[in-house]
Design a protein around this motif. Structure first.
Motif, PDB file in Angstrom:
ATOM      1  N   SER A 164     -14.838  52.304  56.358  1.00  0.00           N
ATOM      2  CA  SER A 164     -15.173  53.233  55.071  1.00  0.00           C
ATOM      3  C   SER A 164     -16.208  54.107  55.668  1.00  0.00           C
ATOM      4  N   LYS A 226     -16.213  59.571  49.945  1.00  0.00           N
ATOM      5  CA  LYS A 226     -15.479  58.828  51.005  1.00  0.00           C
ATOM      6  C   LYS A 226     -14.840  59.862  51.922  1.00  0.00           C
ATOM      7  N   GLY A 280     -15.964  50.818  45.549  1.00  0.00           N
ATOM      8  CA  GLY A 280     -16.175  51.846  46.629  1.00  0.00           C
ATOM      9  C   GLY A 280     -17.238  53.051  45.801  1.00  0.00           C
ATOM     10  N   ARG A 312     -14.701  45.896  50.170  1.00  0.00           N
ATOM     11  CA  ARG A 312     -14.115  45.153  51.244  1.00  0.00           C
ATOM     12  C   ARG A 312     -15.056  44.091  51.724  1.00  0.00           C
ATOM     13  N   ARG A 339     -12.558  41.156  51.787  1.00  0.00           N
ATOM     14  CA  ARG A 339     -12.372  41.083  53.039  1.00  0.00           C
ATOM     15  C   ARG A 339     -13.509  40.458  53.822  1.00  0.00           C
ATOM     16  N   LYS A 345     -10.943  36.167  48.611  1.00  0.00           N
ATOM     17  CA  LYS A 345     -10.627  37.425  48.305  1.00  0.00           C
ATOM     18  C   LYS A 345     -11.130  37.373  46.957  1.00  0.00           C
ATOM     19  N   TYR A 347     -12.155  40.069  43.526  1.00  0.00           N
ATOM     20  CA  TYR A 347     -11.912  41.300  43.049  1.00  0.00           C
ATOM     21  C   TYR A 347     -13.073  41.319  41.777  1.00  0.00           C
ATOM     22  N   VAL A 348     -13.205  42.656  41.173  1.00  0.00           N
ATOM     23  CA  VAL A 348     -14.289  42.462  40.312  1.00  0.00           C
ATOM     24  C   VAL A 348     -13.685  41.810  39.042  1.00  0.00           C
ATOM     25  N   GLN A 349     -12.584  41.804  38.611  1.00  0.00           N
ATOM     26  CA  GLN A 349     -11.887  41.219  37.425  1.00  0.00           C
ATOM     27  C   GLN A 349     -12.212  39.524  37.468  1.00  0.00           C
ATOM     28  N   LEU A 375     -11.165  52.356  41.575  1.00  0.00           N
ATOM     29  CA  LEU A 375      -9.539  52.524  41.855  1.00  0.00           C
ATOM     30  C   LEU A 375      -8.686  52.417  40.665  1.00  0.00           C
ATOM     31  N   GLY A 377      -6.060  50.737  40.204  1.00  0.00           N
ATOM     32  CA  GLY A 377      -5.363  49.861  40.224  1.00  0.00           C
ATOM     33  C   GLY A 377      -6.279  48.685  39.339  1.00  0.00           C
TER      34      GLY A 377
HETATM   35  P1  A2P Z   1      -8.767  45.411  48.890  1.00  0.00           P
HETATM   36  O1  A2P Z   1      -9.190  44.761  50.254  1.00  0.00           O
HETATM   37  O2  A2P Z   1      -7.372  44.338  48.320  1.00  0.00           O
HETATM   38  O3  A2P Z   1      -8.049  46.616  49.300  1.00  0.00           O
HETATM   39  P2  A2P Z   1     -11.530  50.429  48.920  1.00  0.00           P
HETATM   40  O4  A2P Z   1     -12.424  50.153  49.819  1.00  0.00           O
HETATM   41  O5  A2P Z   1     -10.217  50.745  49.446  1.00  0.00           O
HETATM   42  O6  A2P Z   1     -12.190  51.792  48.193  1.00  0.00           O
HETATM   43  O7  A2P Z   1     -11.419  49.374  48.054  1.00  0.00           O
HETATM   44  C1  A2P Z   1     -12.777  48.898  47.146  1.00  0.00           C
HETATM   45  C2  A2P Z   1     -12.465  47.577  46.604  1.00  0.00           C
HETATM   46  O8  A2P Z   1     -11.660  47.359  45.645  1.00  0.00           O
HETATM   47  C3  A2P Z   1     -11.816  46.655  47.776  1.00  0.00           C
HETATM   48  O9  A2P Z   1     -12.296  45.085  47.781  1.00  0.00           O
HETATM   49  C4  A2P Z   1     -10.303  46.582  47.228  1.00  0.00           C
HETATM   50  O10 A2P Z   1      -9.617  45.301  47.965  1.00  0.00           O
HETATM   51  C5  A2P Z   1     -10.394  46.400  45.965  1.00  0.00           C
HETATM   52  N1  A2P Z   1      -9.238  46.461  45.292  1.00  0.00           N
HETATM   53  C6  A2P Z   1      -8.137  47.024  45.725  1.00  0.00           C
HETATM   54  N2  A2P Z   1      -7.132  47.219  44.437  1.00  0.00           N
HETATM   55  C7  A2P Z   1      -7.860  46.674  43.250  1.00  0.00           C
HETATM   56  C8  A2P Z   1      -7.505  46.147  42.169  1.00  0.00           C
HETATM   57  N3  A2P Z   1      -6.085  46.389  41.692  1.00  0.00           N
HETATM   58  N4  A2P Z   1      -8.382  45.670  41.316  1.00  0.00           N
HETATM   59  C9  A2P Z   1      -9.455  45.473  41.797  1.00  0.00           C
HETATM   60  N5  A2P Z   1      -9.978  45.754  42.989  1.00  0.00           N
HETATM   61  C10 A2P Z   1      -9.024  46.244  43.753  1.00  0.00           C
END
Ligand code: A2P
Length: 415
Positions: A164, A226, A280, A312, A339, A345, A347-349, A375, A377
């Motif tokens: 990144s 980025k 990010g 990550r 990661r 693993k 995520y924010v949620q 993101l 997603g």
């Molecule tokens: P992941 O490791 O699964 O890609 P990036 O570095 O690509 O900008 O992503 C920033 C962070 O957001 C990474 O930790 C990534 O996890 C995570 N991420 C990816 N998809 C989602 C999602 N659907 N909801 C929340 N976080 C996500």
């Protein structure tokens, strides 16, 4: 006065290609899929658009709010609009049609956009700012008359050994006014032309600095950029503007347009609380808002700050060092690392669910606003998490969600 609109007359909805920053907000907002785009323009299909106005308030530039009275038979087609470099002049209608159209406008024309009244909502977030937000300036500098800024800083804010490559870029405006608010964005015009020989369109970046400058009292601002080397699917792709920006040297000049955005703004009244959720480079507006609060830390005006930040690894989390130096009683930091070796693993949620009671406590306060940036997603994931924590406490999320949107207290900026 209320004669029906003559069937042959259409008040055609158009997008101004000279102001549009191709952010996709309108296409995402349109409930009937009337908006489409190619590599040149965003356009409105006259056969589908029903003038519902849902797309108008969320547009950060106002380019969406253009209308022409035309004979239906002469409506500008999608194909016409895709080829435009500028909007066509208003054409006089044949006299009979014109008179009829004017008389019929109250029935036929959608209401004027009223951002302040908050009549239209985007799907998930508010289309109005919080009630106390400061007045934003937009479109002071345009494609035709951009502003020249000077690069006064450009450095990497992620670990050098990581994939990144995220840069903190500081632009200075010298003596020219460039008033901004946290949550607003600017457009950068990369030099050169696209494959068709047309000048590149502006790319939009959120500010990472507060309204009084990256350096307080200076006429400058910062961006978090980025370097794009692959597309969303992971295939190799060269980001025109991100690579241009990340490679800039001190004293280089950049063409800037904007500022943009009139809804993703922070509350301006004392003791407002912020829940900030990002991944990010979506951290840019959160850094701007946090820094605004940090600069007045001793004034007693601040409410509570709660941050959910996804990356990550720690080394790929922009501004990790400075963020972790902030006092714990100033900001409640929740890092979701996806990661990190030896860790599950996250995520924010996931963290929103874990911190459910504290999130609920803040949500119960009408002085709390929520900002989500990063993101695409994560939008669904965050909404699901907010629903879960609300429902678990016996509240109805759909009611709270409506209140948050109506009061300009829930904002999304995803890409
Ligand atoms: P992941 O490791 O699964 O890609 P990036 O570095 O690509 O900008 O992503 C920033 C962070 O957001 C990474 O930790 C990534 O996890 C995570 N991420 C990816 N998809 C989602 C999602 N659907 N909801 C929340 N976080 C996500």
């Amino acid at each position: 006065m209320n004669a029906p609109l003559p069937v042959q007359v259409l008040k055609q909805h158009l997008i101004d290609p000279e102001i549009c920053i191709r952010c996709n907000t309108c296409e995402e907002t349109c409930p009937v899929d009337a908006i489409t785009h190619d590599s040149n323009n965003y356009v409105v299909d006259p056969d589908i658009c029903n003038g519902c106005m849902a797309c108008v308030p969320p547009c950060p530039t106002g380019s969406i709010d253009n209308w022409r009275l035309v004979l239906r038979a002469d409506a500008y087609s999608v194909q016409d609009q895709l080829g435009w470099e500028e909007l066509p002049q208003e054409k006089a209608l044949p006299e009979s049609a014109d008179a009829g159209a004017a008389a019929a406008l109250p029935d036929a024309v959608p209401p004027e956009p009223s951002v302040a009244a908050g009549v239209a909502f985007s799907a998930a977030g508010a289309s109005v700012p919080p009630w106390s937000a400061a007045h934003p300036y937009v479109n002071l500098y345009t494609h035709k008359a951009p502003m020249t800024a000077t690069v006064v800083g450009n450095y990497r804010v992620t670990g050098a050994d990581t994939e990144s490559d995220i840069h903190h870029i500081v632009l200075d405006f010298g003596d020219l006014p460039f008033p901004v608010l946290e949550g607003q964005s600017i457009g950068i015009l990369p030099p050169g032309a696209d494959a068709q020989g047309r000048p590149h369109h502006a790319r939009q970046y959120s500010l990472a600095s507060p309204r009084d400058g990256e350096r307080a009292g200076y006429n400058n601002l910062s961006l978090t950029v980025k370097r794009v080397t692959e597309d969303h699917g992971g295939a190799a792709a060269h980001g025109v503007c991100s690579n241009y920006l990340c490679d800039l040297a001190k004293n280089d000049t950049v063409q800037v347009i904007g500022p943009f955005g009139h809804t993703f703004l922070m509350p301006n009244h004392p003791r407002a609380n912020l829940i900030m959720i990002c991944t990010g480079t979506g951290s840019a507006p959160m850094r701007a808002m946090t820094e605004r609060y940090r600069r007045r830390i001793d004034t007693g005006e601040n409410g509570r700050l709660m941050l959910f930040f996804g990356a990550r690894t720690e080394r790929e989390l922009p501004y990790f060092g400075p963020l972790m130096k902030l006092p714990r009683d100033f900001i409640d930091i929740n890092l979701a690392l996806s990661r990190e070796a030896g860790q599950p693993k996250r995520y924010v949620q996931d963290l929103i669910r874990e911190r459910g009671p504290q999130v609920l406590d803040l949500l119960a306060d009408r002085n709390t606003c929520i900002y989500v940036c990063g993101l695409k997603g994560m939008e669904v994931g965050v909404l699901d998490a907010l629903r879960d924590v609300t429902m678990q406490s016996g509240q109805d999320w759909s009611i709270l969600h409506d209140v948050l949107r109506r009061e300009g207290r829930l904002h999304f900026e995803t890409y």
